[in-house]
Design a protein around this motif. Structure first.
Motif, short mmCIF file in Angstrom:
data_model
loop_
_atom_site.label_atom_id
_atom_site.label_comp_id
_atom_site.label_asym_id
_atom_site.label_seq_id
_atom_site.Cartn_x
_atom_site.Cartn_y
_atom_site.Cartn_z
N LYS A 15 0.86 -1.20 0.00
CA LYS A 15 0.00 0.00 0.00
C LYS A 15 0.89 1.24 0.00
N ARG A 16 0.31 2.36 -0.38
CA ARG A 16 1.02 3.64 -0.36
C ARG A 16 1.06 4.15 1.09
N VAL A 17 2.28 4.51 1.54
CA VAL A 17 2.47 4.93 2.92
C VAL A 17 3.37 6.18 2.97
N ARG A 18 3.41 6.78 4.14
CA ARG A 18 4.29 7.92 4.41
C ARG A 18 5.13 7.60 5.63
N ASP A 19 6.41 7.96 5.54
CA ASP A 19 7.30 7.89 6.69
C ASP A 19 7.16 9.22 7.43
N ILE A 20 6.58 9.21 8.62
CA ILE A 20 6.33 10.46 9.33
C ILE A 20 7.62 11.14 9.78
N ALA A 21 8.71 10.40 9.91
CA ALA A 21 9.98 10.98 10.32
C ALA A 21 10.58 11.86 9.22
N SER A 22 10.50 11.41 7.97
CA SER A 22 11.12 12.15 6.87
C SER A 22 10.11 12.83 5.95
N GLY A 23 8.84 12.37 6.00
CA GLY A 23 7.81 12.93 5.13
C GLY A 23 7.75 12.31 3.75
N VAL A 24 8.62 11.36 3.43
CA VAL A 24 8.61 10.75 2.11
C VAL A 24 7.47 9.73 2.00
N GLU A 25 6.99 9.57 0.77
CA GLU A 25 5.91 8.63 0.49
C GLU A 25 6.38 7.58 -0.50
N GLY A 26 5.80 6.40 -0.38
CA GLY A 26 6.12 5.31 -1.29
C GLY A 26 5.29 4.09 -0.96
N THR A 60 14.57 2.73 4.66
CA THR A 60 14.06 2.02 5.84
C THR A 60 13.71 3.04 6.91
N THR A 61 12.75 2.66 7.73
CA THR A 61 12.37 3.46 8.87
C THR A 61 11.79 2.51 9.91
N VAL A 62 11.71 2.96 11.13
CA VAL A 62 11.08 2.16 12.19
C VAL A 62 9.61 2.01 11.82
N VAL A 63 9.07 0.82 11.97
CA VAL A 63 7.72 0.53 11.52
C VAL A 63 6.67 1.44 12.18
N ASP A 64 6.93 1.92 13.38
CA ASP A 64 5.99 2.83 14.04
C ASP A 64 5.89 4.19 13.35
N ASN A 65 6.82 4.50 12.45
CA ASN A 65 6.79 5.77 11.71
C ASN A 65 5.97 5.69 10.42
N VAL A 66 5.38 4.55 10.13
CA VAL A 66 4.66 4.35 8.87
C VAL A 66 3.17 4.61 9.07
N GLU A 67 2.61 5.45 8.17
CA GLU A 67 1.17 5.70 8.18
C GLU A 67 0.63 5.62 6.76
N PRO A 68 -0.65 5.24 6.61
CA PRO A 68 -1.22 5.17 5.26
C PRO A 68 -1.39 6.57 4.68
N VAL A 69 -1.33 6.64 3.35
CA VAL A 69 -1.53 7.92 2.65
C VAL A 69 -2.97 8.00 2.22
#
Length: 69
Positions: A15-26, A60-69
């Motif tokens: 799914k499309r997600v955002r890394d809340i630490a860096s703001g990048v999406e993918g 890579t990022t810690v999984v807790d930093n991942v949120e759906p877009v």
């Protein structure tokens, strides 16, 4: 020392997600529980999310930093 990684199921895989630490999406490609220690005596495990950006590069990022877009 046990295995150095193991795959973890996650509801946002592919799914499309955002890394809340860096703001990048993918796209979330995998969540892996990795042993990041340098010593076989003191194991330290971290759940890392692998996110593929539109350029094809993965971060890579810690999984807790991942949120759906």
């Amino acid at each position: 020392m046990s295995e150095v990684y193991e795959y973890v199921p996650h509801r946002l895989l592919r799914k499309r997600v955002r890394d809340i630490a860096s703001g990048v999406e993918g796209e979330l490609m995998a969540v892996i529980n990795e042993n990041v220690s340098s010593s076989p005596v003191d194991e330290r495990w971290v759940e890392l999310a692998y996110i593929r950006l539109s350029s094809g590069r993965e971060i890579t990022t810690v999984v807790d930093n991942v949120e759906p877009v």
